[in-house]
Design a protein around this motif. Structure first.
Motif, PDB file in Angstrom:
ATOM      1  N   ALA A  18       0.642  -0.888   0.193  1.00 21.63           N
ATOM      2  CA  ALA A  18       0.129  -0.119  -0.227  1.00 21.63           C
ATOM      3  C   ALA A  18       1.106   1.080  -0.563  1.00 21.63           C
ATOM      4  O   ALA A  18       0.658   1.933  -0.581  1.00 21.63           O
ATOM      5  CB  ALA A  18      -0.927  -0.079   0.917  1.00 21.63           C
ATOM      6  N   TYR A  19       1.992   1.073   0.723  1.00 22.46           N
ATOM      7  CA  TYR A  19       2.762   2.221   0.672  1.00 22.46           C
ATOM      8  C   TYR A  19       3.705   2.658  -0.703  1.00 22.46           C
ATOM      9  O   TYR A  19       3.885   3.773  -0.584  1.00 22.46           O
ATOM     10  CB  TYR A  19       4.220   2.254   2.085  1.00 22.46           C
ATOM     11  CG  TYR A  19       4.787   3.017   1.930  1.00 22.46           C
ATOM     12  CD1 TYR A  19       4.011   4.262   2.915  1.00 22.46           C
ATOM     13  CD2 TYR A  19       6.171   2.964   1.648  1.00 22.46           C
ATOM     14  CE1 TYR A  19       5.346   5.711   3.013  1.00 22.46           C
ATOM     15  CE2 TYR A  19       7.153   3.941   1.529  1.00 22.46           C
ATOM     16  CZ  TYR A  19       6.424   5.007   1.988  1.00 22.46           C
ATOM     17  OH  TYR A  19       7.462   6.680   2.903  1.00 22.46           O
ATOM     18  N   ILE A  20       4.318   1.397  -1.030  1.00 21.50           N
ATOM     19  CA  ILE A  20       4.738   1.885  -2.339  1.00 21.50           C
ATOM     20  C   ILE A  20       3.457   2.559  -3.382  1.00 21.50           C
ATOM     21  O   ILE A  20       4.086   2.792  -4.447  1.00 21.50           O
ATOM     22  CB  ILE A  20       4.771  -0.261  -3.363  1.00 21.50           C
ATOM     23  CG1 ILE A  20       6.262  -0.144  -2.229  1.00 21.50           C
ATOM     24  CG2 ILE A  20       4.923  -0.097  -4.374  1.00 21.50           C
ATOM     25  CD1 ILE A  20       7.277  -1.073  -2.255  1.00 21.50           C
ATOM     26  N   ARG A  21       2.414   1.994  -3.456  1.00 16.11           N
ATOM     27  CA  ARG A  21       1.708   2.439  -4.718  1.00 16.11           C
ATOM     28  C   ARG A  21       0.855   3.454  -4.232  1.00 16.11           C
ATOM     29  O   ARG A  21       0.878   4.411  -5.106  1.00 16.11           O
ATOM     30  CB  ARG A  21      -0.190   0.901  -4.163  1.00 16.11           C
ATOM     31  CG  ARG A  21      -0.136   0.190  -5.043  1.00 16.11           C
ATOM     32  CD  ARG A  21      -1.327  -0.098  -5.246  1.00 16.11           C
ATOM     33  NE  ARG A  21      -1.857  -0.260  -3.273  1.00 16.11           N
ATOM     34  CZ  ARG A  21      -2.193  -1.437  -2.605  1.00 16.11           C
ATOM     35  NH1 ARG A  21      -1.143  -2.703  -3.122  1.00 16.11           N
ATOM     36  NH2 ARG A  21      -2.710  -1.275  -1.610  1.00 16.11           N
ATOM     37  N   LYS A  22       1.214   3.973  -2.819  1.00 14.47           N
ATOM     38  CA  LYS A  22       0.665   5.676  -2.525  1.00 14.47           C
ATOM     39  C   LYS A  22       2.200   6.571  -3.591  1.00 14.47           C
ATOM     40  O   LYS A  22       2.110   7.483  -3.901  1.00 14.47           O
ATOM     41  CB  LYS A  22       0.910   5.710  -0.604  1.00 14.47           C
ATOM     42  CG  LYS A  22       0.583   7.251  -0.758  1.00 14.47           C
ATOM     43  CD  LYS A  22       0.737   7.328   1.048  1.00 14.47           C
ATOM     44  CE  LYS A  22       0.222   8.624   0.674  1.00 14.47           C
ATOM     45  NZ  LYS A  22       0.313   8.814   2.879  1.00 14.47           N
ATOM     46  N   ILE A  23       3.429   5.606  -3.065  1.00 15.57           N
ATOM     47  CA  ILE A  23       4.155   6.785  -3.327  1.00 15.57           C
ATOM     48  C   ILE A  23       4.892   6.542  -5.085  1.00 15.57           C
ATOM     49  O   ILE A  23       4.979   7.546  -5.286  1.00 15.57           O
ATOM     50  CB  ILE A  23       5.769   5.558  -3.507  1.00 15.57           C
ATOM     51  CG1 ILE A  23       6.199   5.744  -1.432  1.00 15.57           C
ATOM     52  CG2 ILE A  23       6.983   6.119  -4.202  1.00 15.57           C
ATOM     53  CD1 ILE A  23       7.066   4.906  -1.724  1.00 15.57           C
ATOM     54  N   HIS A  24       4.115   5.288  -5.772  1.00 14.97           N
ATOM     55  CA  HIS A  24       3.398   5.489  -7.110  1.00 14.97           C
ATOM     56  C   HIS A  24       2.776   6.275  -7.717  1.00 14.97           C
ATOM     57  O   HIS A  24       3.065   7.562  -8.643  1.00 14.97           O
ATOM     58  CB  HIS A  24       3.586   4.496  -8.196  1.00 14.97           C
ATOM     59  CG  HIS A  24       4.077   2.864  -7.431  1.00 14.97           C
ATOM     60  ND1 HIS A  24       4.422   1.641  -8.276  1.00 14.97           N
ATOM     61  CD2 HIS A  24       5.658   3.341  -7.985  1.00 14.97           C
ATOM     62  CE1 HIS A  24       5.675   0.831  -8.154  1.00 14.97           C
ATOM     63  NE2 HIS A  24       6.340   2.140  -8.042  1.00 14.97           N
TER      64      HIS A  24
END
Length: 82
Positions: A18-24
């Protein structure tokens, strides 16, 4: 105890995803802002960055993971040119 560690590991992976998707998504939004400030279409940016327009759109929407090389040599150079 082993089950607890596995569950904690799986939970951690989900949280990181979820954190990585937010960064993307945030990165894509910034690329879109820069592109629009330069008054480039997605096709213009794709041509300048030597990328496919579909990929540029996916990166802007946070749907695709652009590598650091793609970002530095393509999209970022194209959006930072005068």
């Amino acid at each position: 105890m082993e089950c607890f560690l596995k569950c904690a590991y799986i939970s951690n992976i989900k949280n990181n995803s979820a954190y990585i998707r937010k960064i993307h998504s945030q990165l894509g939004n910034r690329i879109r802002i820069f592109r629009k400030q330069k008054k480039y279409t997605i096709e213009d940016l794709a041509d300048l960055a030597d990328l496919h327009p579909t990929f540029v759109g996916q990166v802007e929407r946070g749907e695709a993971n652009a590598s650091v090389t793609t970002l530095s040599k393509g999209i970022l150079e194209a959006t930072s040119t005068p």
